[in-house]
Design an enzyme around this catalytic site. Structure first.
Site, PDB file in Angstrom:
ATOM      1  N   GLU A   1       0.848  -1.201   0.000  1.00  0.00           N
ATOM      2  CA  GLU A   1       0.000   0.000   0.000  1.00  0.00           C
ATOM      3  C   GLU A   1       0.877   1.241   0.000  1.00  0.00           C
ATOM      4  O   GLU A   1       1.804   1.355   0.813  1.00  0.00           O
ATOM      5  CB  GLU A   1      -0.888  -0.030   1.251  1.00  0.00           C
ATOM      6  CG  GLU A   1      -1.554   1.276   1.616  1.00  0.00           C
ATOM      7  CD  GLU A   1      -2.105   1.280   3.030  1.00  0.00           C
ATOM      8  OE1 GLU A   1      -2.279   2.381   3.582  1.00  0.00           O
ATOM      9  OE2 GLU A   1      -2.357   0.199   3.588  1.00  0.00           O
TER      10      GLU A   1
ATOM     11  N   LYS B   1     -10.100  -2.786   8.394  1.00  0.00           N
ATOM     12  CA  LYS B   1      -8.857  -2.337   9.017  1.00  0.00           C
ATOM     13  C   LYS B   1      -9.192  -1.862  10.430  1.00  0.00           C
ATOM     14  O   LYS B   1      -9.880  -0.855  10.601  1.00  0.00           O
ATOM     15  CB  LYS B   1      -8.265  -1.208   8.170  1.00  0.00           C
ATOM     16  CG  LYS B   1      -7.163  -0.394   8.808  1.00  0.00           C
ATOM     17  CD  LYS B   1      -6.758   0.729   7.851  1.00  0.00           C
ATOM     18  CE  LYS B   1      -5.828   1.731   8.489  1.00  0.00           C
ATOM     19  NZ  LYS B   1      -5.451   2.806   7.542  1.00  0.00           N
TER      20      LYS B   1
END
Length: 223
Positions: free
Chosen positions: A45, A134
Site C-alpha cells: 500500500e 482495518k
C-alpha cells in the site's frame, strides 16, 4: 454465488502482511517492492500523502508479479478511486469508513478496506461493500477488542489490525482472530534502505509463519 476466494482473500491467506509505504518515492519503489515480495509480502500500500503516490503505484504494479496486490492508502476522497485504478492500483485502504469512498472504490472495480474503530462502523462498512476491515488504531483497540469483535464478525470477514504492530505482537493478535496486519514505520520509513526494509520484512514474515503455521507458503507468481 461462487465460493472461490477473491484475489484479496488469496493474498491474505498467502501472507497476511500489508506493507504501508508512507513517504515512498517513485525512484525507490521498484527496489523496495522487490525486497518485500522476495521476503513473502503479497500486499503493498502506498498512502496518498506520499510524494507522487500514483507514480509509485504504477511502478510497483508494473514491476511485481500479478499475485502481489498493490493499492493506495489514506484514501479520503471518492474521486481518487478512479485515479488509483488508472494507475494500476487494485486496493483502496482508508483511515475511516466513509460509505461514499467505499462505494466509489467498488464502482471502480477495486477491493476496499476501510478503517473502523467500533462494531457499528464495521457492520456499516460491510453493508457499503467493504471487502475486509482495518482495525485502526490497533494499539488503542488492543487484543481484547479484536477477540470480542471476532465473536460477532465471523470469518470470512477479514480483520486487519493496523497501528503499532511489531513482530513480537503478531502471535497474540493471531490467537485472537486477526486475518492480517498493516505494517507502517516498523517496516518502512522514508530514507530507510531497501536492504534494511528487506531485513525487517523477513522478521515480520517469520513471525507471521510462526503464528499461522498452516498458512500457505508464499510462492512466486508469474506476472
Amino acid at each position: 454465488m461462487s465460493s472461490s476466494p477473491t484475489a484479496l482473500q488469496a493474498a491474505l491467506a498467502d501472507c497476511g502482511l500489508v506493507a504501508i509505504l508512507r513517504g515512498l518515492r517513485p525512484a525507490e519503489a521498484q527496489a523496495v517492492g522487490r525486497v518485500l515480495h522476495d521476503a513473502g509480502f503479497r500486499l503493498i500500500e502506498v498512502p496518498l500523502n506520499s510524494p507522487d503516490p500514483l507514480g509509485s503505484i504504477r511502478i510497483l504494479r508494473d514491476s511485481l508479479p500479478a499475485g502481489c496486490l498493490v493499492g493506495a492508502g489514506t484514501v479520503i476522497d471518492p474521486a481518487a478511486c478512479a485515479e488509483i485504478r488508472a494507475a494500476g492500483g487494485q486496493i483502496v485502504v482508508m483511515p475511516h469508513s466513509d460509505a461514499a469512498v467505499i462505494r466509489a472504490a467498488k464502482a471502480a472495480g477495486l477491493f476496499c478496506t476501510p478503517g473502523v474503530t467500533t462494531p457499528t462502523e464495521a457492520y456499516a462498512a460491510l453493508a457499503a461493500g467493504a471487502d475486509a476491515l482495518k482495525m485502526f488504531p490497533a494499539e488503542q483497540l488492543g487484543v481484547p477488542a479484536l477477540k470480542a469483535w471476532r465473536a460477532v464478525l465471523r470469518p470470512p470477514v477479514g480483520l486487519i489490525p493496523v497501528g503499532g504492530i511489531v513482530p513480537e505482537s503478531i502471535a497474540a493478535y493471531a490467537a485472537a482472530g486477526a486475518t492480517g496486519f498493516g505494517l507502517g514505520s516498523a517496516l518502512y520509513q522514508p530514507g530507510r534502505s531497501a536492504a534494511d526494509v528487506g531485513e525487517r520484512a523477513r522478521a515480520f514474515v517469520a513471525a507471521w509463519r510462526a503464528a499461522y503455521p498452516r498458512a500457505a507458503t508464499p510462492s512466486e507468481t508469474s506476472a
